[in-house]
Enzyme design. Structure first.
Site, PDB file in Angstrom:
ATOM      1  N   ILE A  19       0.773  -1.188   0.004  1.00  0.00           N
ATOM      2  CA  ILE A  19       0.086  -0.046  -0.040  1.00  0.00           C
ATOM      3  C   ILE A  19       0.810   1.254   0.075  1.00  0.00           C
ATOM      4  CG2 ILE A  19      -0.363   0.097   2.465  1.00  0.00           C
ATOM      5  CD1 ILE A  19      -3.256   0.746   2.113  1.00  0.00           C
TER       6      ILE A  19
ATOM      7  N   TYR B  97      -6.445  -8.641  16.746  1.00  0.00           N
ATOM      8  CA  TYR B  97      -5.331  -9.367  15.861  1.00  0.00           C
ATOM      9  C   TYR B  97      -5.600 -10.726  15.797  1.00  0.00           C
ATOM     10  CZ  TYR B  97      -0.768 -10.589  14.168  1.00  0.00           C
ATOM     11  OH  TYR B  97       0.551 -11.138  13.516  1.00  0.00           O
TER      12      TYR B  97
ATOM     13  N   LYS C  82      -6.622 -13.360  12.728  1.00  0.00           N
ATOM     14  CA  LYS C  82      -5.835 -14.548  12.387  1.00  0.00           C
ATOM     15  C   LYS C  82      -6.823 -15.966  12.808  1.00  0.00           C
ATOM     16  CE  LYS C  82      -2.074 -12.531  11.572  1.00  0.00           C
ATOM     17  NZ  LYS C  82      -1.677 -12.624   9.825  1.00  0.00           N
TER      18      LYS C  82
HETATM   19  P1  NAD Z   1       4.857  -5.467   8.780  1.00  0.00           P
HETATM   20  O1  NAD Z   1       3.899  -4.586   9.448  1.00  0.00           O
HETATM   21  O2  NAD Z   1       6.246  -5.283   8.865  1.00  0.00           O
HETATM   22  O3  NAD Z   1       4.460  -5.320   7.114  1.00  0.00           O
HETATM   23  C1  NAD Z   1       3.381  -5.407   6.742  1.00  0.00           C
HETATM   24  C2  NAD Z   1       3.211  -4.614   5.446  1.00  0.00           C
HETATM   25  O4  NAD Z   1       1.910  -4.865   4.855  1.00  0.00           O
HETATM   26  C3  NAD Z   1       3.680  -3.310   5.196  1.00  0.00           C
HETATM   27  O5  NAD Z   1       4.762  -2.792   4.368  1.00  0.00           O
HETATM   28  C4  NAD Z   1       2.397  -2.448   5.164  1.00  0.00           C
HETATM   29  O6  NAD Z   1       2.861  -1.286   4.447  1.00  0.00           O
HETATM   30  C5  NAD Z   1       1.511  -3.667   4.255  1.00  0.00           C
HETATM   31  N1  NAD Z   1       0.153  -3.103   4.009  1.00  0.00           N
HETATM   32  C6  NAD Z   1      -0.629  -2.770   5.307  1.00  0.00           C
HETATM   33  N2  NAD Z   1      -1.713  -2.678   4.875  1.00  0.00           N
HETATM   34  C7  NAD Z   1      -1.868  -2.784   3.545  1.00  0.00           C
HETATM   35  C8  NAD Z   1      -3.024  -2.931   2.615  1.00  0.00           C
HETATM   36  N3  NAD Z   1      -4.084  -2.764   3.148  1.00  0.00           N
HETATM   37  N4  NAD Z   1      -2.668  -3.300   1.332  1.00  0.00           N
HETATM   38  C9  NAD Z   1      -1.382  -3.650   0.999  1.00  0.00           C
HETATM   39  N5  NAD Z   1      -0.479  -3.601   1.946  1.00  0.00           N
HETATM   40  C10 NAD Z   1      -0.668  -3.401   3.233  1.00  0.00           C
HETATM   41  O7  NAD Z   1       4.419  -6.960   8.909  1.00  0.00           O
HETATM   42  P2  NAD Z   1       5.238  -8.206   8.757  1.00  0.00           P
HETATM   43  O8  NAD Z   1       6.030  -8.426  10.259  1.00  0.00           O
HETATM   44  O9  NAD Z   1       6.010  -8.205   7.741  1.00  0.00           O
HETATM   45  O10 NAD Z   1       4.370  -9.511   8.896  1.00  0.00           O
HETATM   46  C11 NAD Z   1       3.950  -9.777   7.769  1.00  0.00           C
HETATM   47  C12 NAD Z   1       2.648 -10.865   8.137  1.00  0.00           C
HETATM   48  O11 NAD Z   1       3.422 -12.044   8.900  1.00  0.00           O
HETATM   49  C13 NAD Z   1       1.290 -10.462   8.636  1.00  0.00           C
HETATM   50  O12 NAD Z   1       0.384 -11.173   8.356  1.00  0.00           O
HETATM   51  C14 NAD Z   1       1.527 -10.893  10.290  1.00  0.00           C
HETATM   52  O13 NAD Z   1       0.585 -10.970  11.029  1.00  0.00           O
HETATM   53  C15 NAD Z   1       2.465 -12.061  10.163  1.00  0.00           C
HETATM   54  N6  NAD Z   1       3.203 -12.324  11.139  1.00  0.00           N
HETATM   55  C16 NAD Z   1       4.119 -11.484  11.611  1.00  0.00           C
HETATM   56  C17 NAD Z   1       5.113 -11.777  12.596  1.00  0.00           C
HETATM   57  C18 NAD Z   1       6.182 -11.086  13.079  1.00  0.00           C
HETATM   58  O14 NAD Z   1       6.914 -11.217  14.123  1.00  0.00           O
HETATM   59  N7  NAD Z   1       6.961 -10.180  12.177  1.00  0.00           N
HETATM   60  C19 NAD Z   1       4.754 -12.963  13.565  1.00  0.00           C
HETATM   61  C20 NAD Z   1       3.698 -13.567  13.283  1.00  0.00           C
HETATM   62  C21 NAD Z   1       2.881 -13.308  12.195  1.00  0.00           C
HETATM   63  C1  AKB Z   2       2.945  -9.279  16.889  1.00  0.00           C
HETATM   64  O1  AKB Z   2       3.707  -9.215  17.932  1.00  0.00           O
HETATM   65  O2  AKB Z   2       2.064  -8.908  16.609  1.00  0.00           O
HETATM   66  C2  AKB Z   2       4.000 -10.442  16.022  1.00  0.00           C
HETATM   67  C3  AKB Z   2       3.010 -11.521  16.148  1.00  0.00           C
HETATM   68  C4  AKB Z   2       3.579 -12.564  17.278  1.00  0.00           C
HETATM   69  O3  AKB Z   2       2.047 -11.890  15.534  1.00  0.00           O
HETATM   70  N1  AKB Z   2       5.095 -10.180  15.838  1.00  0.00           N
END
Ligand code: NAD
Ligand code: AKB
Length: 314
Positions: free
Chosen positions: A34, A137, A141
């Protein structure tokens, strides 16, 4: 086999590492977010909540596989629950629909340890157990896991998913989660020798180093479909630690480092999550195994963040 891969939400903590990782495996990678991204990959700015724009992106890229990473993370989601529902649930449904319409071979969508809640077992939380999250959140999920399962059963979509724990990395900053402290602490330890943690000192959470998360994602996507017994989302685990244990491990390398504690609303979120995860089904089905442990992760993080901080000063 070389694939055309589309990554949605590619500008975040995971996407900014997953894109080069998948390209190094020989794939043709297209990225979207986005936000406007400064990237060397072919890029389109698309909001996953805008179905027509998303459809036009699928029409243009015609991907073999899609990695849908766009979401609001736990702390950001709690500040705007309506937007969290829109992006995390409606956005996912749009992606699932586009995958069916454009005959995408495989979709990856990440879930989280946030699907568990206060009534789930805290230690070695099983794959199949009570899912009663108390955060928006976590609720998105759980819904997402069931939507993915439904699209697999009803439309035969090959959708695969992991319940990532907190991910620790040094390339991009985390995007508004409860586990973000475990990345911030390294930057503050190196730059200021001091950090104020927003979780309580004894708040244990499951965590994983990014290289293992990327490998797990790749291994799951490569696994033969008939080996996968879980079509909601797989538990995966590497190690668990408390903020106090992390501070002590950093002090082994930086003895002057001090950590204070000022728990805020994120501590309540963390309190509702598991302390460790049973990932035996992922280990059995597709031979999942992490390479980094707590100590090797800390050492590697410090080495890379020191380099980053030094090069930003020159
Ligand atoms: P992040 O927040 O770093 O990145 C998410 C990206 O999505 C951002 O670049 C943001 O600009 C983009 N975004 C937000 N809304 C949008 C929209 N409407 N359209 C298009 N793009 C959009 O998140 P991340 O850490 O890279 O996580 C990615 C996925 O992994 C998520 O589903 C998150 O729930 C999951 N996850 C992450 C972690 C973690 O520790 N990083 C842990 C568990 C699950
Ligand atoms: C958060 O803290 O929201 C993420 C996750 C564990 O999904 N890193």
């Amino acid at each position: 086999m070389k694939e055309r891969i589309l990554i949605l939400g590619a500008g975040g903590q995971i996407g900014s590492e997953l894109a080069p990782f998948l390209a190094e495996k020989g794939n043709e990678v297209f990225v979207s977010d986005i936000r406007l991204l400064n990237t060397s990959f072919p890029f389109e700015q698309v909001d996953v909540c805008d179905f027509n724009a998303l459809k036009a992106l699928f029409e243009k890229v015609r991907p073999d596989s899609v990695y849908h990473l766009a979401a609001l993370l736990s702390a950001t989601a709690e500040k705007d629950p309506q937007k969290a529902w829109q992006v995390n649930v409606e956005g996912l449904r749009n992606v699932l629909e586009c995958c069916i319409q454009y005959q995408v071979k495989r979709l990856f969508w990440p879930s989280s340890i946030a699907v568990f809640g206060p009534n789930s077992p805290k230690e070695n939380t099983p794959q199949h157990t009570v899912l009663e999250p108390t955060t928006i959140y976590g609720i998105t999920k759980v819904v997402g896991e069931h939507l993915c399962h439904y699209y697999h059963l009803r439309f035969g979509l090959d959708v695969r998913s992991l319940r990532y724990p907190g991910l620790i990395s040094y390339k991009a900053l985390p995007g508004g989660g409860t586990t973000d402290y475990a990345v911030e602490i390294f930057y503050k330890a190196i730059a200021k020798q001091r950090y104020t943690c927003f979780l309580a000192p004894n708040r244990a959470l499951p965590m994983m180093y990014m290289p293992d998360a990327l490998e797990a994602t790749y291994q799951l996507m490569q696994a033969p479909s008939e080996r996968l017994s879980v079509r909601t989302s797989y538990n995966i685990h590497a190690f668990s630690f408390t903020p106090e244990q992390l501070a002590k491990e950093i002090q082994k390398h930086l003895p002057a480092f001090q950590c204070d504690y000022a728990p805020d609303f994120r501590d309540k979120i963390a309190q509702s999550w598991p302390q460790s995860i049973d990932d035996s089904i992922a280990r059995r089905d597709w031979q999942w195994q992490p390479h980094y442990n707590f100590a090797t992760m800390v050492k590697d993080m410090l080495t890379h963040i020191k380099e980053k901080v030094l090069s930003s000063q020159t």
